[in-house]
Design a protein around this motif. Structure first.
Motif, PDB file in Angstrom:
ATOM      1  N   TYR A 120       0.899  -1.234   0.040  1.00 13.34           N
ATOM      2  CA  TYR A 120      -0.040   0.206   0.052  1.00 13.34           C
ATOM      3  C   TYR A 120       1.023   1.087   0.053  1.00 13.34           C
ATOM      4  N   LEU A 121       0.518   2.165  -0.877  1.00 13.36           N
ATOM      5  CA  LEU A 121       1.116   3.399  -0.701  1.00 13.36           C
ATOM      6  C   LEU A 121       0.507   4.332   0.503  1.00 13.36           C
ATOM      7  N   PRO A 122       1.344   4.757   1.359  1.00 11.26           N
ATOM      8  CA  PRO A 122       0.795   5.737   2.335  1.00 11.26           C
ATOM      9  C   PRO A 122       0.198   6.702   1.943  1.00 11.26           C
ATOM     10  N   GLY A 123      -0.998   7.218   2.856  1.00 11.05           N
ATOM     11  CA  GLY A 123      -1.847   7.992   2.463  1.00 11.05           C
ATOM     12  C   GLY A 123      -1.861   9.535   3.278  1.00 11.05           C
ATOM     13  N   VAL A 155      -3.646   2.321  -4.003  1.00 11.07           N
ATOM     14  CA  VAL A 155      -3.303   3.593  -3.968  1.00 11.07           C
ATOM     15  C   VAL A 155      -4.310   4.560  -3.565  1.00 11.07           C
ATOM     16  N   PRO A 156      -4.045   5.372  -2.630  1.00 10.97           N
ATOM     17  CA  PRO A 156      -4.998   6.505  -2.078  1.00 10.97           C
ATOM     18  C   PRO A 156      -5.452   7.393  -3.055  1.00 10.97           C
ATOM     19  N   MET A 157      -6.664   8.088  -3.213  1.00  5.71           N
ATOM     20  CA  MET A 157      -7.249   8.820  -3.959  1.00  5.71           C
ATOM     21  C   MET A 157      -6.874  10.115  -3.349  1.00  5.71           C
ATOM     22  N   ILE A 203      -3.305  -1.515  -9.983  1.00  3.16           N
ATOM     23  CA  ILE A 203      -3.677  -0.660  -9.205  1.00  3.16           C
ATOM     24  C   ILE A 203      -4.958  -0.545  -8.463  1.00  3.16           C
ATOM     25  N   VAL A 204      -4.885  -1.110  -7.256  1.00  6.38           N
ATOM     26  CA  VAL A 204      -6.223  -0.961  -6.484  1.00  6.38           C
ATOM     27  C   VAL A 204      -6.382   0.502  -5.992  1.00  6.38           C
TER      28      VAL A 204
END
Length: 422
Positions: A120-123, A155-157, A203-204
C-alpha cells in the motif's frame, strides 16, 4: 550357462540357419537375398495355440474381435481438463520486510508458489501517494525477478486518507479531484512505476470506497467520486509504456452505500475486486454469500460487465479462529477463480504471522501446501509396441516357431533376381 555350452549352441544355430538357407536357394534358383523381421518372446512349447493379449489401447486400425461379436468395445476415457489455478499471495508488510517474508511464507507452505506481491502507498501526504523515492524499489526488484509475478499496489485517492475527515470536506475534495486539481500527483506516480520497470502493476485505486474509514470514500458525493476515479485512470494511462490494470475494490456488503452506486464504468475498470473479511460477528459464510452486495452479487456483477474478479484483502476478523470460514473462503476462490487473491496476514486476520488462529491456520496451510501454477500433465495413451514389418520385395518363409525364435525372427527370401539379370 558356461562358455562351452554357449559356443556349442551358437555352432548348432549357425548350422541350422545355413541348412535352411541352402535348401531355400536350391528350391528357388540363383540370386535370392535374405532378410530378418524381429520376433518377440520365445513361443510356448505346447501344441495349444497361444492366446494373444488384449492391447491396453486399440490400434489405429483395429481387427475384428476373434471372440463373440457382441463384446462391448474398449472405451478410452477422455482426459479431464486441468483446473486453472489463481495467483495468490499475502500482505505481509509495507516495505522490504514484506518482500523478504514472501519466501518465508512459501517455505511454510511447502514451497507453494506465491506469485502476488501486495503493498500500500501511505496516504498521509501527496508525496507518498506519488510513490516516494526508494519506497517501491524492493517491490519492483521482486516483481522483475520473474515474468509471471504480479505486483498489486493499493493507491489512495486523497491525502490525509485515514484522518477522519468530515463528509463536507470530503465532498469538496472529491469535486476538486473531478476538476483535475490533483492530476499531477497521479501522473508522477505512473511515471515512477514505468521508470521502475513495473508498468503492468495492478492498481487498487480508492479501495473500500463504500465504507466510512477513508477520506477517499464515495458516499458523500458518488458522482464526483466516479468522475475523479476516471480522471486518475485517464491520467495514469497517458504515460508512455504503461500497462496498468485498475481494480475497483469495495468492501463486502452494504456498508455506508451500495458499492454498485460507485462503479465508474467499464472503460476505466479492468478488475472488480472485493475485500471480504469474516465479519460482522455471528454471520455465517452462507450469509456472506447471499447478503445484498455480498460474494454472490460480486461474482454476478463482474460477469455481467465482462470483468475478472479479485480478493485483494480477506481473512479472519470478528468471529475468532473460524476454521469453517477459512475452508469455505478457499473453496469459494477455487470455484470462482479470481485473477488473484492476497490474504491479510497480521492479527486478527492472519494465519502465519498471527498465533491467535491455529485452527484456521491449519486449514489454510493444508489447502495451499505445495500449490503451484504448474499444471499437472494430462494422462497420455501408452504407445503400442511397433508391429514387425516385412522388408520390400521379400517373401517370408514358415520355418516353425522354435527355429524363428532362435535365429531371431522370420526368414525372408527375395525373389527379384530377374531384375538384376536384364
Amino acid at each position: 550357462m558356461d562358455s562351452q555350452q554357449r559356443r556349442a549352441r551358437s555352432r548348432r544355430l549357425a548350422f541350422i540357419a545355413a541348412s535352411v538357407a541352402a535348401s531355400a536357394a536350391l528350391a528357388s534358383g540363383p540370386g535370392f537375398a535374405a532378410g530378418v523381421a524381429r520376433a518377440g518372446d520365445p513361443p510356448t512349447p505346447t501344441p495349444t495355440p497361444a492366446v494373444p493379449a488384449v492391447p491396453a489401447v486399440p490400434s489405429a486400425s483395429p481387427q475384428p474381435p476373434a471372440a463373440t461379436p457382441s463384446a462391448d468395445p474398449v472405451v478410452v476415457p477422455e482426459p479431464k481438463p486441468v483446473p486453472e489455478l489463481s495467483a495468490f499471495g499475502a500482505y505481509l508488510d509495507y516495505g522490504p520486510r514484506g518482500v523478504n517474508r514472501i519466501s518465508e511464507l512459501s517455505r511454510w507452505l511447502g514451497g507453494a508458489d506465491l506469485r502476488v506481491g501486495h503493498t500500500y502507498l501511505p496516504g498521509d501526504r501527496w508525496s507518498n501517494i506519488e510513490g516516494a523515492p526508494n519506497f517501491l524499489d524492493s517491490w519492483a526488484d521482486w516483481r522483475n525477478e520473474r515474468d509471471d509475478r504480479m505486483f498489486v499496489l493499493n493507491v489512495p485517492m486523497l491525502e490525509r486518507n485515514e484522518d477522519r475527515v468530515p463528509d463536507y470536506e470530503v465532498r469538496r475534495l472529491l469535486q476538486q479531484g473531478a476538476r483535475g486539481d490533483f492530476d499531477h500527483h497521479f501522473l508522477r506516480l505512473a511515471e515512477r512505476l514505468v521508470e521502475l520497470k513495473v508498468p503492468d502493476t495492478v492498481i487498487v485505486l480508492g479501495w473500500e470506497m463504500n465504507g466510512i474509514t477513508y477520506t477517499h470514500r464515495c458516499g458523500p458525493n458518488p458522482e464526483a467520486w466516479k468522475k475523479y476515479w476516471n480522471r486518475i485512470v485517464t491520467t495514469m494511462r497517458s504515460v508512455p509504456g504503461q500497462k496498468f490494470r485498475f481494480d475497483f475494490t469495495p468492501s463486502r456488503g452494504q456498508d455506508a452505500i451500495g458499492w454498485t452506486n460507485c462503479y465508474p464504468g467499464d472503460d476505466t475498470v479492468d478488475i472488480i475486486g472485493m475485500d471480504s473479511y469474516d465479519q460482522p460477528e455471528g454471520i455465517s459464510f452462507d450469509q456472506q454469500v447471499k447478503e445484498p452486495y455480498g460474494l454472490q452479487e460480486h461474482v454476478e456483477f463482474a460477469k455481467s460487465h465482462g470483468k475478472a474478479i479479485s480478493y485483494p484483502e480477506w481473512g479472519l476478523f470478528r468471529n475468532g479462529d473460524n476454521a469453517e470460514y477459512m475452508r469455505r473462503m478457499l473453496a469459494w476462490m477455487d470455484e470462482h477463480k479470481p485473477l488473484y487473491n492476497t490474504l491479510t496476514d497480521y492479527c486478527p486476520h492472519g494465519v502465519w504471522q498471527c498465533d491467535d488462529n491455529p485452527k484456521a491456520s491449519e486449514i489454510y496451510r493444508s489447502v495451499l501446501f505445495g500449490r503451484t501454477d504448474e499444471p499437472t500433465p494430462a494422462p497420455t495413451e501408452p504407445t503400442p509396441d511397433p508391429t514387425p514389418t516385412t522388408p520390400p520385395n521379400c517373401s517370408p518363409m514358415d520355418l516353425g516357431e522354435w527355429v524363428e525364435y532362435w535365429i531371431g525372427g522370420k526368414l525372408c527370401m527375395r525373389f527379384d533376381w530377374w531384375s538384376r539379370s536384364r
